[in-house]
Design an enzyme around this catalytic site. Structure first.
Site: not given
Ligand code: KPL
Length: 308
Positions: A7, A9, A75, A99, A183, A191, A250, A253
């Site tokens: 992966g 990405g 993903k 994730n 997490k 998200n 940020n 994702s």
């Molecule tokens: O893992 C993340 C994501 O964007 O998927 C976080 C922790 C929210 C950081 O942007």
């Protein structure tokens, strides 16, 4: 260590690049075009926190590979396909660095080697073919998915990451599950909210965005406890706020996925919470609402079948 990063990405490219910098590691990056061709032609360029170019082996074909470690960074909705391809090769261990929840079970269903779980707060965005922007240092934690599985292999993987100057911790199976649920709470709050409101993660640091942190953390912690993972609601809310602050600038994702018209990982984030909660008879209205909103967007864009 011989490492296949499955992966390419944002996180896969960043970890692939950082691991490929270590002379003792040999890295193969499995990705898609046009990224793979760009890396093959000019190397993998990292910008941001540190700037460098590495030349890992790179391929679009994930079958018949062998290595000490397969680091899975696809993903979540591609995990099944990745596992099927990895099953045609040979690995001492496979580690999910993805994730959401449920990825490890999918890998374990297809592979006979020990399965490790991992979670990271390193920040990266794949900017263009061949280039990944490294947005922030963080940490990475790995541990065996099952209590009986491979604590020794987890230690070895931890050492391989540490050799790449990644800030690394190794947990036992109970410890890594707690980390994954924490997490999950951060992803469940950040998200979908950032994707729907089109805002950076920092928007959850103050009202009204921060009003979602407590209910999401409470629902996720209750579901975790019902699933046998000891998680306190206040501690979970504090962990979510820590991630919000650390990644304030940020785009999440899911925000990036929605902005680019791509399918999201909602099913393994809020969707996982909703399904687990349902099994335990717990009501999780905030997670359910966020899931429904994102799924509605996906269905309207033809990215998923409407629910029957
Ligand atoms: O893992 C993340 C994501 O964007 O998927 C976080 C922790 C929210 C950081 O942007």
């Amino acid at each position: 260590m011989d490492i296949v990063v499955f992966g390419a990405g944002s996180i896969g490219s960043l970890f692939g690049a950082l691991l490929a910098r270590v002379p003792d590691h040999s890295v193969t990056l499995v990705g898609r075009e046009p990224h793979v061709a760009a890396v093959r032609d000019a190397g993998l360029r990292v910008t941001g926190v540190d700037e460098f170019v590495v030349r890992p082996a790179v391929t679009t074909d994930g079958t018949d590979l062998s290595a000490d470690l397969a680091l899975v960074t696809v993903k979540a909705f591609d995990t099944e396909t990745a596992a099927e391809e990895l099953a045609t090769g040979a690995f001492r261990a496979v580690c999910s660095l993805q994730n959401g929840m449920g990825n490890e079970e999918t890998l374990a269903r297809h592979l006979e080697c020990p399965v490790l779980a991992g979670t990271t707060s390193y920040g990266a965005v794949r900017e263009s073919p061949g280039t990944v922007a490294w947005n922030g240092r963080g940490d990475v934690v790995v541990g065996p998915w099952e209590p009986t599985d491979a604590t020794g292999v987890a230690e070895e993987v931890g050492e391989a990451f540490a050799a790449a100057d990644l800030s690394t911790a190794v947990e036992d199976a109970a410890g890594i599950r707690r980390r994954l649920w924490r997490k999950l709470a951060a992803n469940a709050a950040i998200n979908p909210t950032t994707a729907l409101a089109r805002v950076e993660n920092g928007a959850l640091g103050d009202p009204p965005g921060s009003d979602l942190v407590e209910p999401i953390a409470r629902e996720v912690a209750a579901t975790a406890r019902a699933s046998g993972v000891d998680l306190d609601a206040d501690e979970t809310a504090a962990a979510v706020t820590e991630v919000v602050d650390a990644t304030a600038a940020n785009e999440s994702s899911m925000y990036r996925d929605v902005a680019r018209g791509r399918r999201t990982e909602i099913d393994v984030i809020n969707g996982y919470v909703v399904e687990q909660a349902r099994e335990h008879g717990i009501d999780v209205p905030t997670n359910r609402t966020l899931r429904t909103l994102i799924r509605t967007w996906e269905a309207a864009r033809g990215l998923r079948e409407p629910d029957r």
